[in-house]
Enzyme design. Structure first.
Site, mmCIF file in Angstrom:
data_model
loop_
_atom_site.group_PDB
_atom_site.id
_atom_site.type_symbol
_atom_site.label_atom_id
_atom_site.label_comp_id
_atom_site.label_asym_id
_atom_site.label_seq_id
_atom_site.Cartn_x
_atom_site.Cartn_y
_atom_site.Cartn_z
ATOM 1 N N GLY A 1 2.504 -0.609 6.241
ATOM 2 C CA GLY A 1 3.198 0.118 7.304
ATOM 3 C C GLY A 1 3.824 -0.825 8.305
ATOM 4 O O GLY A 1 4.980 -0.666 8.707
ATOM 5 N N THR A 2 3.063 -1.840 8.698
ATOM 6 C CA THR A 2 3.539 -2.797 9.706
ATOM 7 C C THR A 2 3.726 -4.221 9.179
ATOM 8 O O THR A 2 4.398 -5.032 9.819
ATOM 9 C CB THR A 2 2.506 -2.900 10.850
ATOM 10 N N GLY A 3 3.057 -4.545 8.087
ATOM 11 C CA GLY A 3 3.000 -5.922 7.597
ATOM 12 C C GLY A 3 1.824 -6.681 8.174
ATOM 13 O O GLY A 3 1.424 -7.732 7.657
ATOM 14 N N HIS B 1 9.283 -24.567 8.534
ATOM 15 C CA HIS B 1 8.300 -25.246 9.386
ATOM 16 C C HIS B 1 6.856 -25.024 8.954
ATOM 17 O O HIS B 1 6.031 -25.918 9.098
ATOM 18 C CB HIS B 1 8.448 -24.784 10.845
ATOM 19 N N ASN B 2 6.531 -23.805 8.512
ATOM 20 C CA ASN B 2 5.125 -23.458 8.201
ATOM 21 C C ASN B 2 4.822 -23.502 6.715
ATOM 22 O O ASN B 2 3.671 -23.286 6.322
ATOM 23 C CB ASN B 2 4.776 -22.050 8.706
ATOM 24 N N ARG C 1 7.485 0.694 8.193
ATOM 25 C CA ARG C 1 7.656 1.481 9.413
ATOM 26 C C ARG C 1 8.329 0.670 10.508
ATOM 27 O O ARG C 1 8.511 1.170 11.627
ATOM 28 C CB ARG C 1 6.294 1.990 9.903
ATOM 29 N N ASP D 1 0.869 -1.173 0.000
ATOM 30 C CA ASP D 1 0.000 0.000 0.000
ATOM 31 C C ASP D 1 0.909 1.226 0.000
ATOM 32 O O ASP D 1 2.128 1.115 -0.147
ATOM 33 C CB ASP D 1 -1.006 -0.035 1.167
ATOM 34 N N ARG E 1 7.503 -34.019 9.949
ATOM 35 C CA ARG E 1 6.505 -33.796 11.009
ATOM 36 C C ARG E 1 5.737 -32.502 10.796
ATOM 37 O O ARG E 1 4.617 -32.351 11.300
ATOM 38 C CB ARG E 1 7.182 -33.802 12.380
ATOM 39 N N HIS E 2 6.329 -31.587 10.051
ATOM 40 C CA HIS E 2 5.660 -30.298 9.848
ATOM 41 C C HIS E 2 4.490 -30.407 8.870
ATOM 42 O O HIS E 2 3.577 -29.593 8.913
ATOM 43 C CB HIS E 2 6.660 -29.252 9.349
#
Ligand code: RB5
Length: 146
Positions: free
Chosen positions: A66-68, A98-99, A109, A8, A132-133
């Site tokens: 700004g923050t994610g 892992h994810n 920011r 953005d 295992r993940h």
């Protein structure tokens, strides 16, 4: 690797810097916008990048606001997306290993340009470990149906 990226107005400068960094590294980039500093709405660009990933047009996605945080919340609404909001390299690597995260989000920011480059490098260079993940990813995917 094809990578879709979006932002953005609050993430524009960092997005453009990350695009140049990744082009120099040889990645093929789809820039989903925004393209100027006019105030806009992050869910629009989160959806564009998420669809690039779920359609297979891009293997991975990057979102900058700004923050994610807003970007990750919006992207995670799309079935099949596992978006991680990170501000350190360890998490960027771990969320791939892992994810099996397919989108990384961060904030202009919050992180500087140098750290953002290291974050995207760690994210794009790390493979999912499986094993295992995978069971846990299957459980996460099941939550799409709740
Ligand atoms: C825009 O001001 C800001 O709210 C947005 O970029 C983002 O940080 C939201 O999560």
């Amino acid at each position: 690797m094809k990578v879709a990226i979006g932002c953005d107005h609050a993430g524009l400068q960092l997005k453009n810097a990350v695009i140049e960094h990744l082009k120099q590294r040889g990645f093929e980039i789809t820039d989903c916008g925004t393209y100027d500093s006019a105030s806009c709405h992050y869910p629009v660009f989160a959806q564009k990048v998420a669809y690039e990933v779920t359609s297979g047009n891009a293997e991975k996605g990057i979102l900058v606001c700004g923050t994610g945080v807003g970007m990750s919340m919006a992207a995670n609404k799309i079935k099949g997306i596992r978006a991680a909001c990170v501000s350190d390299c360890f998490s960027a690597e771990a969320t791939r290993a892992h994810n099996d995260a397919n989108i990384v989000c961060f904030g202009q920011r919050v992180v500087g340009e140098g750290l953002a480059f290291k974050i995207v490098d760690a994210f794009l260079d790390t493979k999912f470990e499986g094993g295992r993940h995978q069971l846990r990813i299957d459980m996460v995917n099941e939550l799409d149906n709740k």
